[in-house]
Design a protein around this motif. Structure first.
Motif, PDB file in Angstrom:
ATOM      1  N   PRO A  80      16.833 -44.258  -3.591  1.00  0.00           N
ATOM      2  CA  PRO A  80      17.858 -43.587  -2.713  1.00  0.00           C
ATOM      3  C   PRO A  80      19.327 -44.028  -2.797  1.00  0.00           C
ATOM      4  N   GLU A  81      19.338 -45.378  -3.422  1.00  0.00           N
ATOM      5  CA  GLU A  81      20.731 -45.679  -3.462  1.00  0.00           C
ATOM      6  C   GLU A  81      21.486 -45.704  -4.914  1.00  0.00           C
ATOM      7  N   GLY A  82      20.543 -44.797  -5.764  1.00  0.00           N
ATOM      8  CA  GLY A  82      20.995 -44.606  -7.102  1.00  0.00           C
ATOM      9  C   GLY A  82      20.548 -45.836  -8.010  1.00  0.00           C
ATOM     10  N   GLY A  83      19.537 -46.900  -7.734  1.00  0.00           N
ATOM     11  CA  GLY A  83      19.313 -47.885  -8.736  1.00  0.00           C
ATOM     12  C   GLY A  83      18.123 -47.199  -9.491  1.00  0.00           C
ATOM     13  N   PRO A  84      17.859 -48.195 -10.357  1.00  0.00           N
ATOM     14  CA  PRO A  84      16.456 -47.710 -11.225  1.00  0.00           C
ATOM     15  C   PRO A  84      15.565 -47.253 -10.446  1.00  0.00           C
TER      16      PRO A  84
END
Length: 396
Positions: A162-166
């Protein structure tokens, strides 16, 4: 806790049962191939012999033995039928992975019947939508070995960050009522594995029925709260790859024994020379026998080291893990090269389907195509690390 003596006695009993089962597996091998499915009778025999219990937690009626015991049984069965042994390896190793899931997931599968089996396809094919309490998934996965005999499936997918990480790779545990089987399996070798496609359309999977690969790698799986034996602290990348490589060692051993019987009696049709006196055949059989012995010894040594580290709670050695991973990855290459030499030494009579080497020849070459049995990438990564470069593989 089981003593080493108890484990040794039980392992010996299981291997003896596997040896006694080989004639039946040979008799069923053609049916296994024709039906593109391990016969139901064989699965019943495996169940009654306790083979699916070898890696299963004792709290669920399993034996909780070491991996060496499991792979000894698999290799013994593969001497008679590699497809049957392959299915045992892949399906039975899922009992080990389910032990890493949340306790409720284990109860969902084994609560009413601890003999229930699980198939898999770890391709990250799931279309994942996070919802309250879990996920909704859809997708189509290939190569689900032994799925006809299983009531649940492990299916791979990537969960968005949800935070745009992998994305987070997870295994989703899905009941038979939520997936369909598409019969696409029509192959040259390993036909009896019945590795069909699995299709899911918008199924809900509770969060507790998922397993994060990060937890498996970091030994933080929720199932370890109740299944804390060293066996379940091994890394998935070490135990699973052996499930799809070790049957080739057994199949090569069976082919080696068959070639000894064949070659000791064969006389050439044109020059009337004896295969037993052929220097190339002599070298091929000698090097095959030595390789089988070596590969079995390395398997047992490696798991002895890993189990010792797990029992001691010791940190793993990266280079050692990469070496162990490569040693599994190169098995099918080695077995394919060796059985090819035996195949050529059979002469023209060896190409008939009645030849005892033909099925093992095509099965071993087919097993080489599995992604875990491709030594290229793992050898390059190992070589790079040995030369001072960073590791790029977490499946170790």
């Amino acid at each position: 806790m089981q003593t080493n003596a108890v484990k040794t006695d039980l392992t010996q009993t299981l291997v003896e049962r596997a040896r006694a089962m080989r004639p039946a597996l040979r008799e069923r091998a053609q049916q296994c191939e024709d039906d593109c499915k391990v016969p139901d009778a064989t699965i019943r025999d495996f169940q009654e012999a306790g083979f699916f219990k070898i890696l299963q937690p004792r709290r669920w009626g399993g034996y909780e033995l070491d991996p060496q015991s499991f792979y000894a049984v698999q290799m013994t069965l593969a001497e008679a039928c590699m497809s049957s042994a392959w299915v045992l390896g892949v399906v039975a190793v899922h009992s080990w992975q389910l032990a890493l899931f949340d306790a409720q997931a284990q109860a969902d599968v084994w609560g009413e019947d601890a003999s229930v089996l699980i198939s898999s396809s770890y391709m990250p094919r799931a279309e994942v939508t996070p919802v309250e309490g879990g996920y909704r998934i859809s997708g189509r996965w290939g190569f689900s070995s032994g799925v006809d005999h299983c009531q649940w499936a492990f299916l791979g997918g990537l969960v968005p960050d949800p935070e745009g990480g992998p994305p987070d790779y997870r295994t989703f545990l899905v009941p038979r009522s939520d997936f369909a089987v598409n019969r696409v399996w029509d192959t040259l070798g390993l036909r009896g594995t019945g590795s069909q496609d699995v299709v899911v359309k918008d199924a809900f999977v509770p969060a507790y029925r998922t397993h994060r690969s990060k937890d498996g790698f970091q030994t933080t799986s929720p199932g370890l709260k109740i299944n804390d034996a060293p066996l379940y602290k091994l890394h998935f990348g070490q135990i699973f790859v052996r499930a799809v490589s070790s049957s080739a060692i057994g199949a090569l051993k069976g082919a080696c024994d068959a070639f000894r019987a064949y070659g000791s009696e064969r006389v050439g049709s044109n020059d009337f020379s004896r295969t037993a006196n052929d220097p190339d055949a002599q070298r091929a059989i000698a090097e095959t026998a030595a390789a089988v012995d070596e590969m079995q010894l390395v398997l047992n040594r490696n798991f002895g080291v890993l189990m010792g580290q797990a029992a001691a709670g010791a940190d793993y050695d990266l280079e050692q893990r990469l070496l162990f991973r490569f040693q599994s990855g190169q098995i099918l290459d080695r077995c394919a090269n060796l059985i090819t030499r035996l195949f050529y030494s059979c002469g023209a009579l060896g190409i008939y389907r009645s030849s005892p080497l033909v099925r093992a020849f095509v099965d071993i070459h087919s097993g080489r195509t599995h992604v875990a049995n491709n030594p290229g990438s793992v050898s390059r990564n190992l070589g790079a690390v040995l030369l001072g470069n960073p590791n790029t593989d977490t499946f170790i």
